[in-house]
Design an enzyme around this catalytic site. Structure first.
Site, mmCIF file in Angstrom:
data_model
loop_
_atom_site.group_PDB
_atom_site.id
_atom_site.type_symbol
_atom_site.label_atom_id
_atom_site.label_comp_id
_atom_site.label_asym_id
_atom_site.label_seq_id
_atom_site.Cartn_x
_atom_site.Cartn_y
_atom_site.Cartn_z
ATOM 1 N N GLY A 171 -45.575 -4.397 -16.267
ATOM 2 C CA GLY A 171 -44.999 -5.715 -15.992
ATOM 3 C C GLY A 171 -43.758 -6.008 -16.827
ATOM 4 O O GLY A 171 -43.085 -5.104 -17.311
ATOM 5 N N LYS A 187 -52.930 7.695 -5.359
ATOM 6 C CA LYS A 187 -53.522 7.571 -6.692
ATOM 7 C C LYS A 187 -53.586 8.958 -7.347
ATOM 8 O O LYS A 187 -53.953 9.943 -6.695
ATOM 9 C CB LYS A 187 -54.942 6.997 -6.556
ATOM 10 C CG LYS A 187 -55.822 7.092 -7.799
ATOM 11 C CD LYS A 187 -55.414 6.126 -8.886
ATOM 12 C CE LYS A 187 -56.272 6.290 -10.148
ATOM 13 N NZ LYS A 187 -55.688 5.574 -11.299
ATOM 14 N N SER A 188 -53.256 9.035 -8.636
ATOM 15 C CA SER A 188 -53.389 10.317 -9.346
ATOM 16 C C SER A 188 -54.815 10.824 -9.194
ATOM 17 O O SER A 188 -55.773 10.089 -9.443
ATOM 18 C CB SER A 188 -53.103 10.124 -10.833
ATOM 19 O OG SER A 188 -51.733 9.943 -11.054
ATOM 20 N N LEU A 204 -58.770 7.084 -14.551
ATOM 21 C CA LEU A 204 -58.649 8.000 -13.415
ATOM 22 C C LEU A 204 -59.789 7.909 -12.399
ATOM 23 O O LEU A 204 -60.290 8.944 -11.943
ATOM 24 C CB LEU A 204 -58.528 9.450 -13.911
ATOM 25 C CG LEU A 204 -57.123 9.953 -14.190
ATOM 26 C CD1 LEU A 204 -57.164 11.333 -14.876
ATOM 27 C CD2 LEU A 204 -56.318 10.071 -12.894
ATOM 28 N N ASN A 239 -54.257 -1.929 -18.447
ATOM 29 C CA ASN A 239 -55.308 -1.219 -17.722
ATOM 30 C C ASN A 239 -55.771 0.001 -18.493
ATOM 31 O O ASN A 239 -55.002 0.639 -19.217
ATOM 32 C CB ASN A 239 -54.824 -0.798 -16.323
ATOM 33 C CG ASN A 239 -54.128 0.551 -16.335
ATOM 34 O OD1 ASN A 239 -54.783 1.605 -16.301
ATOM 35 N ND2 ASN A 239 -52.807 0.540 -16.412
ATOM 36 N N SER A 240 -57.060 0.253 -18.349
ATOM 37 C CA SER A 240 -57.604 1.540 -18.765
ATOM 38 C C SER A 240 -58.601 1.965 -17.698
ATOM 39 O O SER A 240 -59.822 1.883 -17.876
ATOM 40 C CB SER A 240 -58.288 1.440 -20.127
ATOM 41 O OG SER A 240 -58.752 2.734 -20.494
ATOM 42 N N GLY A 251 -41.777 -2.853 -14.546
ATOM 43 C CA GLY A 251 -41.254 -4.205 -14.654
ATOM 44 C C GLY A 251 -40.523 -4.731 -13.442
ATOM 45 O O GLY A 251 -39.795 -5.712 -13.545
ATOM 46 N N LYS A 277 -44.261 12.854 -13.563
ATOM 47 C CA LYS A 277 -44.332 11.459 -14.014
ATOM 48 C C LYS A 277 -44.442 11.473 -15.523
ATOM 49 O O LYS A 277 -45.362 12.069 -16.090
ATOM 50 C CB LYS A 277 -45.569 10.785 -13.404
ATOM 51 C CG LYS A 277 -45.864 9.372 -13.905
ATOM 52 C CD LYS A 277 -45.149 8.321 -13.093
ATOM 53 C CE LYS A 277 -45.623 6.906 -13.414
ATOM 54 N NZ LYS A 277 -46.637 6.444 -12.470
ATOM 55 N N CYS A 286 -51.097 10.316 -18.136
ATOM 56 C CA CYS A 286 -52.228 9.386 -18.044
ATOM 57 C C CYS A 286 -52.728 9.068 -19.454
ATOM 58 O O CYS A 286 -53.149 9.968 -20.171
ATOM 59 C CB CYS A 286 -53.358 9.970 -17.218
ATOM 60 S SG CYS A 286 -54.806 8.879 -17.282
HETATM 61 C C1 DHB Z 1 -54.607 6.154 -14.955
HETATM 62 C C2 DHB Z 1 -53.597 5.484 -15.612
HETATM 63 C C3 DHB Z 1 -52.344 6.026 -15.636
HETATM 64 O O1 DHB Z 1 -51.301 5.418 -16.248
HETATM 65 C C4 DHB Z 1 -52.109 7.244 -15.016
HETATM 66 O O2 DHB Z 1 -50.893 7.769 -15.055
HETATM 67 C C5 DHB Z 1 -53.130 7.902 -14.363
HETATM 68 C C6 DHB Z 1 -54.388 7.347 -14.339
HETATM 69 C C7 DHB Z 1 -55.952 5.577 -14.946
HETATM 70 O O3 DHB Z 1 -56.356 4.985 -15.962
HETATM 71 O O4 DHB Z 1 -56.664 5.731 -13.935
#
Ligand code: DHB
Length: 316
Positions: free
Chosen positions: A226, A45-46, A78, A74-75, A254, A168, A134
């Site tokens: 997706g 995970k970032s 992070l 999604n939101s 996708g 990315k 992000c």
């Molecule tokens: C999140 C979403 C992303 O697309 C990303 O690259 C890094 C974090 C997030 O909302 O956690």
């Protein structure tokens, strides 16, 4: 039977599939499940320098309707356990069994450089990916959409890290932006790979009955994944594959079956990530998609991935 093994930056990889960062990779139990799965590689995970709770819930929703179109919004904002946690995982990971990428998404350039310093000092074979895309932290714009900030970051990370790394990217939608982004990336030989694409940022999905947004943060605005994003993902993979011949491309967007994985590789991806579909199906998706990919290769008479990697045809 088709052979799915391949190479990524000279590293042997059992097959081209891996998770998309953010999916099944936030805590050690998920990372261990990925390590035990049949994916060829995996990414964490970032992370930020300090742990974060992220945005209020609901912050992820899958989208499917009677026509079967399938996607996610999604939101997350992070949510993550903090850099030290993922570094600790990386130090325990069996890198020979499966390459591990670590995704860094510092809230500031300084935070990124601090994390990169520690990763360098830790001397693990972990592959660094810096997330420039992000879309979900309120008040923060994506570095990938600010070419000056991107150039500065790449210069600083290159001189701080002094080893190959990747980025990315967000999706781009204009030929001039493909050209400009690629020209900047090509200034930095240590940028060894490019992951295309992050979610299509700041989409809005609405429930017809309740007339309400599907997610809570940012008034319902969030990153789209997706089926909706496959053509955009393929375009970005191919655009950077054509423009950055010395860099590897990782395709994301996708993919839910062997068909989309094949199309990403045909467009130029060396590795292919699963996001929304992995979120819904879990790590059992990897053997299914691998079987489907092998069946397509068998049907077409391809014995190795190299035979069709980047070999997309255009109409004369
Ligand atoms: C999140 C979403 C992303 O697309 C990303 O690259 C890094 C974090 C997030 O909302 O956690």
């Amino acid at each position: 039977m088709a052979k799915l093994s391949t190479h990524f930056l000279d590293l042997p990889v059992a097959n081209p599939l891996m998770n998309a960062s953010g999916v099944w990779c936030s805590v050690a139990s998920q990372l261990e499940a990925l390590a035990e799965s049949t994916s060829g590689a995996m990414v964490t995970k970032s992370c930020t320098l300090q742990p974060r709770d992220g945005n209020p819930e609901p912050r992820y929703r899958v989208l499917a309707d009677a026509g079967q179109l399938f996607g996610s919004i999604n939101s997350m904002g992070l949510p993550n356990e903090g850099f030290a946690y993922y570094l600790h995982y990386a130090q325990r990971h069996d890198h020979e069994a499966k390459p591990l990428f670590m995704s860094l998404s510092g809230l500031t350039l300084d935070d990124n450089l601090t994390m990169i310093d520690s990763l360098k000092d830790a001397v693990t074979p972990t592959i660094l990916e810096v997330n420039l895309s992000c879309p979900n932290v309120p008040g923060k714009s994506q570095i990938g959409y600010d070419f000056e900030a991107m150039d500065t970051l790449l210069a600083e990370v290159s001189s701080g890290y002094q080893r190959p790394f990747g980025v990315k990217l967000p999706p781009y939608f204009d030929m001039a932006h493909f050209d400009e982004a690629a020209e900047i990336l090509n200034r930095y030989p240590l940028v060894a790979f490019i992951t295309c694409i992050n979610s299509v940022g700041n989409a809005l999905m609405i429930d017809l009955d309740s007339e309400t947004t599907l997610i809570k943060p940012k008034d319902g605005f969030g990153g789209l994944g997706g089926d909706y994003v496959l053509p955009t993902a393929l375009a970005n993979v191919n655009a950077f594959y054509r423009r950055c011949p010395d860099k590897a491309i990782i395709g994301c967007g996708g993919v839910k079956s062997g068909r989309e994985a094949f199309l990403h590789i045909l467009s130029g991806a060396t590795l292919v990530q699963l996001g929304t579909a992995l979120y819904e199906e879990g790590p059992g998706i990897f053997p299914r998609v691998l079987d489907e990919l092998a069946a397509i290769m068998d049907d077409k008479g391809y014995q190795t991935i190299a035979e069709f990697h980047g070999k997309l045809k255009t109409i004369a």
